[in-house]
Design a protein around this motif. Structure first.
Motif, PDB file in Angstrom:
ATOM      1  N   ASN A 251       0.845  -1.192   0.000  1.00 40.54           N
ATOM      2  CA  ASN A 251       0.000   0.000   0.000  1.00 40.54           C
ATOM      3  C   ASN A 251       0.878   1.239   0.000  1.00 40.54           C
ATOM      4  O   ASN A 251       2.073   1.173   0.294  1.00 40.54           O
ATOM      5  N   PHE A 252       0.293   2.374  -0.325  1.00 39.36           N
ATOM      6  CA  PHE A 252       0.983   3.651  -0.167  1.00 39.36           C
ATOM      7  C   PHE A 252      -0.036   4.701   0.260  1.00 39.36           C
ATOM      8  O   PHE A 252      -1.246   4.560   0.027  1.00 39.36           O
ATOM      9  N   GLN A 253       0.461   5.735   0.913  1.00 40.67           N
ATOM     10  CA  GLN A 253      -0.402   6.842   1.327  1.00 40.67           C
ATOM     11  C   GLN A 253      -0.762   7.682   0.116  1.00 40.67           C
ATOM     12  O   GLN A 253       0.108   8.078  -0.664  1.00 40.67           O
ATOM     13  N   LEU A 254      -2.035   7.958  -0.045  1.00 40.43           N
ATOM     14  CA  LEU A 254      -2.488   8.747  -1.184  1.00 40.43           C
ATOM     15  C   LEU A 254      -1.960  10.175  -1.125  1.00 40.43           C
ATOM     16  O   LEU A 254      -1.921  10.870  -2.140  1.00 40.43           O
ATOM     17  N   SER A 255      -1.538  10.613   0.048  1.00 41.05           N
ATOM     18  CA  SER A 255      -0.970  11.961   0.181  1.00 41.05           C
ATOM     19  C   SER A 255       0.347  12.097  -0.582  1.00 41.05           C
ATOM     20  O   SER A 255       0.801  13.218  -0.844  1.00 41.05           O
ATOM     21  N   THR A 256       0.976  10.958  -0.937  1.00 40.95           N
ATOM     22  CA  THR A 256       2.218  11.018  -1.716  1.00 40.95           C
ATOM     23  C   THR A 256       1.967  11.404  -3.174  1.00 40.95           C
ATOM     24  O   THR A 256       2.909  11.749  -3.885  1.00 40.95           O
ATOM     25  N   LEU A 257       0.715  11.327  -3.611  1.00 44.54           N
ATOM     26  CA  LEU A 257       0.371  11.769  -4.973  1.00 44.54           C
ATOM     27  C   LEU A 257       0.194  13.278  -4.939  1.00 44.54           C
ATOM     28  O   LEU A 257      -0.918  13.805  -4.884  1.00 44.54           O
ATOM     29  N   THR A 258       1.319  13.966  -4.969  1.00 47.26           N
ATOM     30  CA  THR A 258       1.282  15.413  -4.739  1.00 47.26           C
ATOM     31  C   THR A 258       0.869  16.226  -5.953  1.00 47.26           C
ATOM     32  O   THR A 258       0.597  17.413  -5.836  1.00 47.26           O
ATOM     33  N   ASP A 259       0.843  15.594  -7.131  1.00 54.58           N
ATOM     34  CA  ASP A 259       0.484  16.345  -8.326  1.00 54.58           C
ATOM     35  C   ASP A 259      -0.181  15.419  -9.340  1.00 54.58           C
ATOM     36  O   ASP A 259      -0.292  14.212  -9.141  1.00 54.58           O
ATOM     37  N   GLU A 260      -0.588  16.005 -10.455  1.00 55.79           N
ATOM     38  CA  GLU A 260      -1.268  15.255 -11.501  1.00 55.79           C
ATOM     39  C   GLU A 260      -0.353  14.201 -12.130  1.00 55.79           C
ATOM     40  O   GLU A 260      -0.816  13.142 -12.549  1.00 55.79           O
ATOM     41  N   TYR A 261       0.947  14.481 -12.161  1.00 54.08           N
ATOM     42  CA  TYR A 261       1.870  13.532 -12.775  1.00 54.08           C
ATOM     43  C   TYR A 261       1.920  12.230 -11.973  1.00 54.08           C
ATOM     44  O   TYR A 261       1.898  11.132 -12.537  1.00 54.08           O
ATOM     45  N   GLY A 262       1.981  12.329 -10.644  1.00 58.53           N
ATOM     46  CA  GLY A 262       1.993  11.136  -9.806  1.00 58.53           C
ATOM     47  C   GLY A 262       0.723  10.324  -9.970  1.00 58.53           C
ATOM     48  O   GLY A 262       0.764   9.092 -10.055  1.00 58.53           O
ATOM     49  N   LEU A 263      -0.413  11.019 -10.017  1.00 59.28           N
ATOM     50  CA  LEU A 263      -1.683  10.332 -10.215  1.00 59.28           C
ATOM     51  C   LEU A 263      -1.724   9.665 -11.584  1.00 59.28           C
ATOM     52  O   LEU A 263      -2.188   8.522 -11.717  1.00 59.28           O
ATOM     53  N   GLU A 264      -1.214  10.354 -12.608  1.00 56.33           N
ATOM     54  CA  GLU A 264      -1.222   9.787 -13.956  1.00 56.33           C
ATOM     55  C   GLU A 264      -0.391   8.508 -14.019  1.00 56.33           C
ATOM     56  O   GLU A 264      -0.756   7.541 -14.698  1.00 56.33           O
ATOM     57  N   GLN A 265       0.729   8.470 -13.296  1.00 57.04           N
ATOM     58  CA  GLN A 265       1.548   7.260 -13.253  1.00 57.04           C
ATOM     59  C   GLN A 265       0.772   6.083 -12.674  1.00 57.04           C
ATOM     60  O   GLN A 265       0.822   4.967 -13.193  1.00 57.04           O
ATOM     61  N   VAL A 266       0.058   6.339 -11.573  1.00 56.00           N
ATOM     62  CA  VAL A 266      -0.711   5.276 -10.924  1.00 56.00           C
ATOM     63  C   VAL A 266      -1.796   4.756 -11.859  1.00 56.00           C
ATOM     64  O   VAL A 266      -1.944   3.540 -12.068  1.00 56.00           O
TER      65      VAL A 266
END
Length: 387
Positions: free
Chosen positions: A355-370
């Motif tokens: 698992n990972f903390q969703l707070s680590t998705l600090t921007d749109e790029y991180g979310l796009e990777q996931v």
């Protein structure tokens, strides 16, 4: 001894039972291992009788995340609601029953919540089954039934630990008054954790060797039960509105917006993917369920987004999911998931809950990777169905 215990035998003979102390503390521990219903904990929230899964007896608890054990307690059980139940057994003549046991148990619980990964609990359960020459899968099936979702159960154990939803049980042949007062006080103050004492008296007949055990739960005052029940009733069934309203209160607008985009991504994949909402305060969140209609209506959980702010997966779910049940495809999946912070084991038979903390998705790029990684995953599964 107040009152009396009497048995009526088949010939209408009345047999008086006399209270007798246990010959040793170990004997009471043996009885609990063999007959966990002696814990006499009330029914579960939905009225179903409480069932118990013994993880291990004489189990060590880690004091830090490096894995070293510092404490050891008598039993660890899980009930059908996946609530870790730490049981400490002491004889009445043990002076520590009044002095050290309360502090020890709170120490156990505090460190278990922080340093005890669910993978360790699962490994100790499987090790204990092997020591007893029993099949872990058969034991689990006896516990929850053949149709139970084992992966979801262990994820629920993890969630309960993270939320501090544990049960502390003090067991003795007689619970002293001062210990009873402390347990009642703790149980009123602790939420969602629970502290109770269980008194298990032994009665024997000198005439024919009959033995009777009488359990009594101490510490569950009406006030404590009412308070806990009132919080349990809140948000029993999560949905889109209740989840995102609560998530925004806890984590703010920016993180909630990212989680909403994950939710919308799942919805956009219908009918291949569907949202399944969790039930209960602790298990708030939604799962992305993958429906493989060409596989006899088989359904797999792609990931789970929790109200605790995490995105989590089950390694064994993917290990059984074509095409990742082949060695080469499994290694490729490991590489893909590691790029977004989800560490699958090298051995697919080893169960983990990355698992990972969703707070680590600090921007749109991180979310796009996931989302791109899960896009790749779904496409690989689709290609396997058509090949």
């Amino acid at each position: 001894m107040s009152g009396g215990i009497y048995l009526i035998q088949g010939d209408d003979q009345l047999v008086e039972m006399t209270e007798k102390p246990y010959d040793s503390e170990a004997l009471l521990q043996d009885l609990l291992e063999k007959y966990p219903n002696l814990l006499a904990v009330d029914q579960s929230d939905n009225g179903v009788p409480r069932r118990w899964l013994l993880v291990k007896r004489k189990i060590g608890l880690p004091a830090e995340d490096l894995g070293q054990t510092r404490w050891s307690h008598n039993h660890l059980f899980l009930d059908q609601n996946a609530i870790p139940t730490l049981v400490e057994v002491k004889s009445n003549d043990d002076s520590r029953l009044r002095k050290e046991v309360i502090g020890q148990m709170i120490d156990y619980a505090a460190n278990a919540v922080v340093y005890w990964p669910v993978e360790s609990i699962l490994a100790q359960f499987e090790s204990n089954c092997r020591d007893l020459n029993r099949d872990p899968e058969a034991v689990f099936e006896d516990f929850l039934g053949a149709n139970a979702d084992e992966e979801h159960f262990w994820q629920q154990v993890k969630t309960n630990l993270q939320a501090g939803k544990v049960r502390l049980v003090f067991v003795a042949d007689r619970i002293p008054t001062d210990l009873q007062r402390v347990v009642e006080f703790l149980n009123k103050q602790m939420d969602p954790a629970e502290a109770i004492a269980v008194e298990i008296k032994q009665y024997v007949s000198a005439e024919n060797g009959l033995k009777t055990l009488v359990s009594k739960v101490i510490g569950r005052t009406a006030e404590a039960q009412q308070r806990k029940a009132s919080t349990t009733r809140e948000r029993r069934q999560w949905d889109e509105h209740s989840f995102f309203s609560e998530y925004e209160l806890r984590y703010g607008d920016d993180e909630t917006l990212l989680v909403q985009k994950i939710y919308e991504w799942v919805v956009s994949y219908a009918p291949d993917l569907q949202v399944q909402w969790g039930i209960g305060d602790i298990n708030g969140g939604f799962a992305a369920k993958l429906n493989l209609k060409n596989r006899r209506e088989k359904s797999y959980e792609l990931f789970f987004v929790g109200i605790d702010g995490t995105l989590q997966i089950s390694s064994s779910t993917y290990a059984n999911m074509p095409p990742f049940n082949s060695h080469l495809e499994w290694q490729e999946l490991r590489n893909q998931f590691s790029s977004i912070g989800l560490a699958l084991p090298s051995d697919p038979t080893e169960r983990r809950f990355p698992n990972f903390q969703l707070s680590t998705l600090t921007d749109e790029y991180g979310l796009e990777q996931v989302l791109s990684t899960f896009d790749w995953t779904v496409n690989k599964i689709r290609s396997n169905l058509t090949s």
